[in-house]
Design a protein around this motif. Structure first.
Motif, PDB file in Angstrom:
ATOM      1  N   HIS A  81       3.013  13.110 -10.899  1.00 38.38           N
ATOM      2  CA  HIS A  81       2.263  13.811 -10.137  1.00 38.38           C
ATOM      3  C   HIS A  81       1.516  13.149  -8.666  1.00 38.38           C
ATOM      4  CE1 HIS A  81       0.377  17.731  -9.919  1.00 38.38           C
ATOM      5  NE2 HIS A  81      -0.818  17.481  -9.340  1.00 38.38           N
ATOM      6  N   VAL A  82       1.396  14.019  -7.818  1.00 35.44           N
ATOM      7  CA  VAL A  82       1.019  13.869  -6.717  1.00 35.44           C
ATOM      8  C   VAL A  82      -0.562  12.943  -6.645  1.00 35.44           C
ATOM      9  CG1 VAL A  82      -0.403  15.615  -5.915  1.00 35.44           C
ATOM     10  CG2 VAL A  82       0.541  14.429  -4.272  1.00 35.44           C
ATOM     11  N   ASP A  83      -0.426  11.788  -6.019  1.00 35.15           N
ATOM     12  CA  ASP A  83      -1.594  10.926  -6.043  1.00 35.15           C
ATOM     13  C   ASP A  83      -1.961  10.181  -7.319  1.00 35.15           C
ATOM     14  OD1 ASP A  83      -2.393  11.083  -3.497  1.00 35.15           O
ATOM     15  OD2 ASP A  83      -3.997  12.572  -3.506  1.00 35.15           O
ATOM     16  N   HIS A  84      -1.053  10.083  -8.349  1.00 35.25           N
ATOM     17  CA  HIS A  84      -1.218   9.641  -9.417  1.00 35.25           C
ATOM     18  C   HIS A  84      -1.178   7.965  -9.478  1.00 35.25           C
ATOM     19  CE1 HIS A  84      -1.430  12.892 -12.629  1.00 35.25           C
ATOM     20  NE2 HIS A  84      -2.329  13.311 -11.734  1.00 35.25           N
ATOM     21  N   GLY A  85      -0.649   7.595  -8.045  1.00 30.20           N
ATOM     22  CA  GLY A  85      -0.866   5.964  -7.994  1.00 30.20           C
ATOM     23  C   GLY A  85       0.476   5.222  -8.028  1.00 30.20           C
ATOM     24  N   LYS A  86       1.576   6.190  -7.699  1.00 30.96           N
ATOM     25  CA  LYS A  86       3.132   5.475  -7.952  1.00 30.96           C
ATOM     26  C   LYS A  86       3.282   4.433  -6.780  1.00 30.96           C
ATOM     27  CE  LYS A  86       4.542   9.859  -7.551  1.00 30.96           C
ATOM     28  NZ  LYS A  86       3.185  10.493  -7.478  1.00 30.96           N
ATOM     29  N   ALA A  99       1.711   2.204   0.716  1.00 28.44           N
ATOM     30  CA  ALA A  99       0.704   3.402   0.699  1.00 28.44           C
ATOM     31  C   ALA A  99      -0.329   3.538   1.706  1.00 28.44           C
ATOM     32  CB  ALA A  99       0.055   3.225  -1.094  1.00 28.44           C
ATOM     33  N   GLY A 105      -1.428   9.569   3.064  1.00 29.21           N
ATOM     34  CA  GLY A 105      -1.316   9.002   1.668  1.00 29.21           C
ATOM     35  C   GLY A 105      -0.506   9.653   0.917  1.00 29.21           C
ATOM     36  N   THR A 107       3.544  10.329  -0.455  1.00 33.14           N
ATOM     37  CA  THR A 107       5.105   9.772  -0.144  1.00 33.14           C
ATOM     38  C   THR A 107       5.880  11.064   0.440  1.00 33.14           C
ATOM     39  OG1 THR A 107       4.634   8.072  -1.595  1.00 33.14           O
ATOM     40  CG2 THR A 107       6.907   8.569  -1.124  1.00 33.14           C
ATOM     41  N   PRO A 138       8.269  10.854  -4.476  1.00 29.58           N
ATOM     42  CA  PRO A 138       7.277  11.709  -3.949  1.00 29.58           C
ATOM     43  C   PRO A 138       6.685  12.474  -5.410  1.00 29.58           C
ATOM     44  CG  PRO A 138       9.138  12.454  -2.750  1.00 29.58           C
ATOM     45  CD  PRO A 138       9.656  11.790  -3.677  1.00 29.58           C
ATOM     46  N   GLY A 139       5.092  12.829  -5.048  1.00 22.72           N
ATOM     47  CA  GLY A 139       4.860  13.405  -6.283  1.00 22.72           C
ATOM     48  C   GLY A 139       4.569  14.700  -5.813  1.00 22.72           C
ATOM     49  N   HIS A 140       4.235  15.103  -4.507  1.00 21.89           N
ATOM     50  CA  HIS A 140       4.016  16.560  -4.128  1.00 21.89           C
ATOM     51  C   HIS A 140       4.989  17.636  -4.517  1.00 21.89           C
ATOM     52  CE1 HIS A 140       3.012  19.830  -1.281  1.00 21.89           C
ATOM     53  NE2 HIS A 140       1.962  19.084  -0.963  1.00 21.89           N
ATOM     54  N   ASN A 192      -2.104   5.298 -15.782  1.00 16.72           N
ATOM     55  CA  ASN A 192      -2.707   4.671 -14.485  1.00 16.72           C
ATOM     56  C   ASN A 192      -4.129   4.732 -14.338  1.00 16.72           C
ATOM     57  OD1 ASN A 192      -2.331   2.616 -12.429  1.00 16.72           O
ATOM     58  ND2 ASN A 192      -1.817   4.453 -11.099  1.00 16.72           N
ATOM     59  N   ASP A 195      -8.536   1.491 -14.453  1.00 20.15           N
ATOM     60  CA  ASP A 195     -10.058   0.549 -13.854  1.00 20.15           C
ATOM     61  C   ASP A 195     -11.093   1.434 -13.936  1.00 20.15           C
ATOM     62  OD1 ASP A 195      -7.989   1.780 -11.853  1.00 20.15           O
ATOM     63  OD2 ASP A 195      -9.760   1.181 -10.639  1.00 20.15           O
ATOM     64  N   SER A 228      -3.639  -0.345 -14.119  1.00 20.01           N
ATOM     65  CA  SER A 228      -3.965   0.009 -12.886  1.00 20.01           C
ATOM     66  C   SER A 228      -3.214  -0.603 -11.555  1.00 20.01           C
ATOM     67  CB  SER A 228      -5.698  -0.450 -12.905  1.00 20.01           C
ATOM     68  OG  SER A 228      -6.096  -0.397 -11.564  1.00 20.01           O
TER      69      SER A 228
HETATM   70  P1  GTP Z   1       2.336  10.627  -3.877  1.00 21.24           P
HETATM   71  O1  GTP Z   1       3.357   9.618  -3.469  1.00 21.24           O
HETATM   72  O2  GTP Z   1       2.006  11.420  -2.662  1.00 21.24           O
HETATM   73  O3  GTP Z   1       2.702  11.282  -5.051  1.00 21.24           O
HETATM   74  O4  GTP Z   1       1.134   9.760  -4.361  1.00 21.24           O
HETATM   75  P2  GTP Z   1       1.276   8.365  -5.197  1.00 21.24           P
HETATM   76  O5  GTP Z   1       1.439   8.743  -6.399  1.00 21.24           O
HETATM   77  O6  GTP Z   1       2.012   7.461  -4.584  1.00 21.24           O
HETATM   78  O7  GTP Z   1      -0.334   7.746  -4.920  1.00 21.24           O
HETATM   79  P3  GTP Z   1      -0.856   6.521  -4.133  1.00 21.24           P
HETATM   80  O8  GTP Z   1      -0.273   5.406  -4.762  1.00 21.24           O
HETATM   81  O9  GTP Z   1      -0.526   6.994  -2.839  1.00 21.24           O
HETATM   82  O10 GTP Z   1      -2.329   6.744  -4.349  1.00 21.24           O
HETATM   83  C1  GTP Z   1      -3.149   7.633  -4.401  1.00 21.24           C
HETATM   84  C2  GTP Z   1      -4.447   7.512  -4.414  1.00 21.24           C
HETATM   85  O11 GTP Z   1      -4.967   6.874  -5.821  1.00 21.24           O
HETATM   86  C3  GTP Z   1      -4.826   6.481  -3.209  1.00 21.24           C
HETATM   87  O12 GTP Z   1      -6.316   6.937  -2.783  1.00 21.24           O
HETATM   88  C4  GTP Z   1      -5.184   5.256  -4.304  1.00 21.24           C
HETATM   89  O13 GTP Z   1      -5.981   4.243  -3.552  1.00 21.24           O
HETATM   90  C5  GTP Z   1      -5.511   5.520  -5.634  1.00 21.24           C
HETATM   91  N1  GTP Z   1      -5.066   4.655  -6.692  1.00 21.24           N
HETATM   92  C6  GTP Z   1      -3.768   4.454  -6.999  1.00 21.24           C
HETATM   93  N2  GTP Z   1      -3.447   3.516  -7.915  1.00 21.24           N
HETATM   94  C7  GTP Z   1      -5.021   3.589  -8.380  1.00 21.24           C
HETATM   95  C8  GTP Z   1      -5.617   2.661  -9.514  1.00 21.24           C
HETATM   96  O14 GTP Z   1      -4.950   2.209 -10.527  1.00 21.24           O
HETATM   97  N3  GTP Z   1      -6.966   2.880  -9.695  1.00 21.24           N
HETATM   98  C9  GTP Z   1      -7.834   3.458  -8.949  1.00 21.24           C
HETATM   99  N4  GTP Z   1      -8.958   3.682  -9.156  1.00 21.24           N
HETATM  100  N5  GTP Z   1      -7.073   4.326  -7.851  1.00 21.24           N
HETATM  101  C10 GTP Z   1      -5.889   4.282  -7.638  1.00 21.24           C
END
Ligand code: GTP
Ligand code: MG
Length: 376
Positions: A81-86, A99, A105, A107, A138-140, A192, A195, A228
């Protein structure tokens, strides 16, 4: 040959005429050489393989038994999912900071990276020159097509689930994609953002269970790791799990011979013209090669690896960005090296375009006829 290609003899003969084969070459009792047969295979969008011992065949017949072939890097796609930290997780694995540079922020494309396993394993591990090929997706919600392509090109999926957010719509979408792929795609769950304080991993696990994903630790068959990306926790565990799964799958591919692969993404660069990132699946792609993909072709002018270095040969598992395209290829298109070089690539694409036109005409005609019947 027509039988092998699963076409009618007349279709085969028509292609032979179009390829300017002489009448004696077209006679049913004439035995074609492997180059001629390969050119014809490409005409039908089939993948010719010529093996010194086994002769001519079309993919996947010859590669069907891969046990004697060299190992290839696993293709591991990071999904969720979007923003889950991929992207952050992948950044941590490959010591990069993609990232941070992404607009909003988020993808918006598939990123492809080849990472040496030695840089991923803990210090003191035995030396290895193996690599893992990672695809970031991308997760969007808008990028369903890209996720589907990501899942279709991969050996293993890392399903990233943020522990503070749990199973969300695109998490479910990915689970369905992996389930639909059956045994051809393996999955690891990466819980993920471990932390963060006050996270409820049991809730994540029961959400996953509701989608049919039971973790190994709970008696199911899906391996899971707690990680994390940001705080670099659990990365060793993830890499070890991926290596083990890759080993079990015994992933092998032909390195010699013509290249095959697929287009990961394409765009138009102001300076370089049309560029496309492709992933080589079998064979070796070299600069100068003539390749076809979808409705376009390229004579490979330059190849750049994921670190921006120019390379001249790309083996299975290597993502490379290619210049030299006539037209923009479509992500997901299969890529084949044309056996007869540039001439054949051109012809092959002309044929494909003509086929599309024919089909469009036939469809039009059908629509017109259907209307007529209706009017009656
Ligand atoms: P999309 O590609 O748009 O789907 O997002 P993504 O899944 O790639 O997420 P991305 O890595 O861009 O991280 C999204 C937000 O989560 C950012 O603000 C990161 O700093 C935060 N984040 C990512 N991983 C972690 C983690 O392990 N711990 C914490 N606390 N925050 C995290
Ligand atoms: Mg991302």
């Amino acid at each position: 040959l027509a039988e092998k290609f699963n076409v009618k003899i007349v279709q085969l003969q028509r292609r032979m005429i179009e390829l300017d084969m002489t009448e004696s070459q077209r006679r049913p009792n004439n035995i074609l050489n492997s180059d001629e047969a390969s050119n014809l295979a490409i005409e039908f969008n089939l993948n010719p393989i010529v093996d010194e011992e086994k002769g001519f065949d079309i993919y996947p017949e010859i590669d069907a038994d891969v046990s004697g072939l060299p190992l290839r890097p696993p293709v591991v796609t990071i999904m969720g999912h979007v923003d889950h930290g991929k992207t952050t997780l992948l950044d941590s694995l490959r010591h990069s900071s993609v990232a941070a540079g992404e607009a909003g922020g988020i993808t918006q494309h598939i990123g492809a990276f080849s990472v040496p396993l030695s840089s991923l394993l803990p210090e003191g591990s035995p030396p290895t020159d193996a690599t893992i090929t990672f695809l970031d997706t991308p997760g969007h919600a808008a990028f369903t097509g890209m996720r589907a392509r990501g899942a279709s090109m991969t050996d293993l999926v890392v399903l990233v689930v943020a522990a503070d957010d749990g199973v969300m719509p695109q998490t479910k979408e990915v689970i369905q994609l992996v389930q639909a792929a059956g045994d051809s795609v393996g999955m690891v769950v990466a819980i993920n953002k471990c932390d963060k304080p006050m996270i409820d991993i049991d809730r994540v696990k029961s959400n996953l269970g509701a989608e049919g994903v039971i973790l190994e630790e709970d008696g199911g068959d899906v391996p899971a790791v707690r990680v994390s990306g940001l705080a670099r926790i659990g990365l060793d565990d993830l890499v070890e799990t991926l290596s083990t799964l890759a080993e079990i799958r015994d992933l092998r591919a032909r390195v010699d011979g013509k290249a095959e692969g697929f287009v990961i993404e394409s765009n138009v660069d102001k300076g370089l013209g049309i560029i496309a990132t492709v992933l080589v699946a079998r064979g070796t792609l070299k600069t100068g090669a003539a390749i076809v993909a979808g409705n376009t072709w390229a004579r490979v002018r330059t190849m750049t690896d994921a670190n921006g270095n120019e390379i001249f040969e790309a083996t299975p598992g290597t993502p490379v960005t290619i210049t030299g395209w006539r037209d923009v290829p479509t992500a997901g298109d299969q890529l084949l090296e044309a056996v007869g070089g540039e001439e054949m690539a051109k012809k092959c694409i002309a044929n494909r375009l003509r086929d599309l036109e024919r089909k469009a005409l036939a469809d039009d005609l059908e629509a017109v006829n259907a209307k007529r019947v209706e009017a009656r």
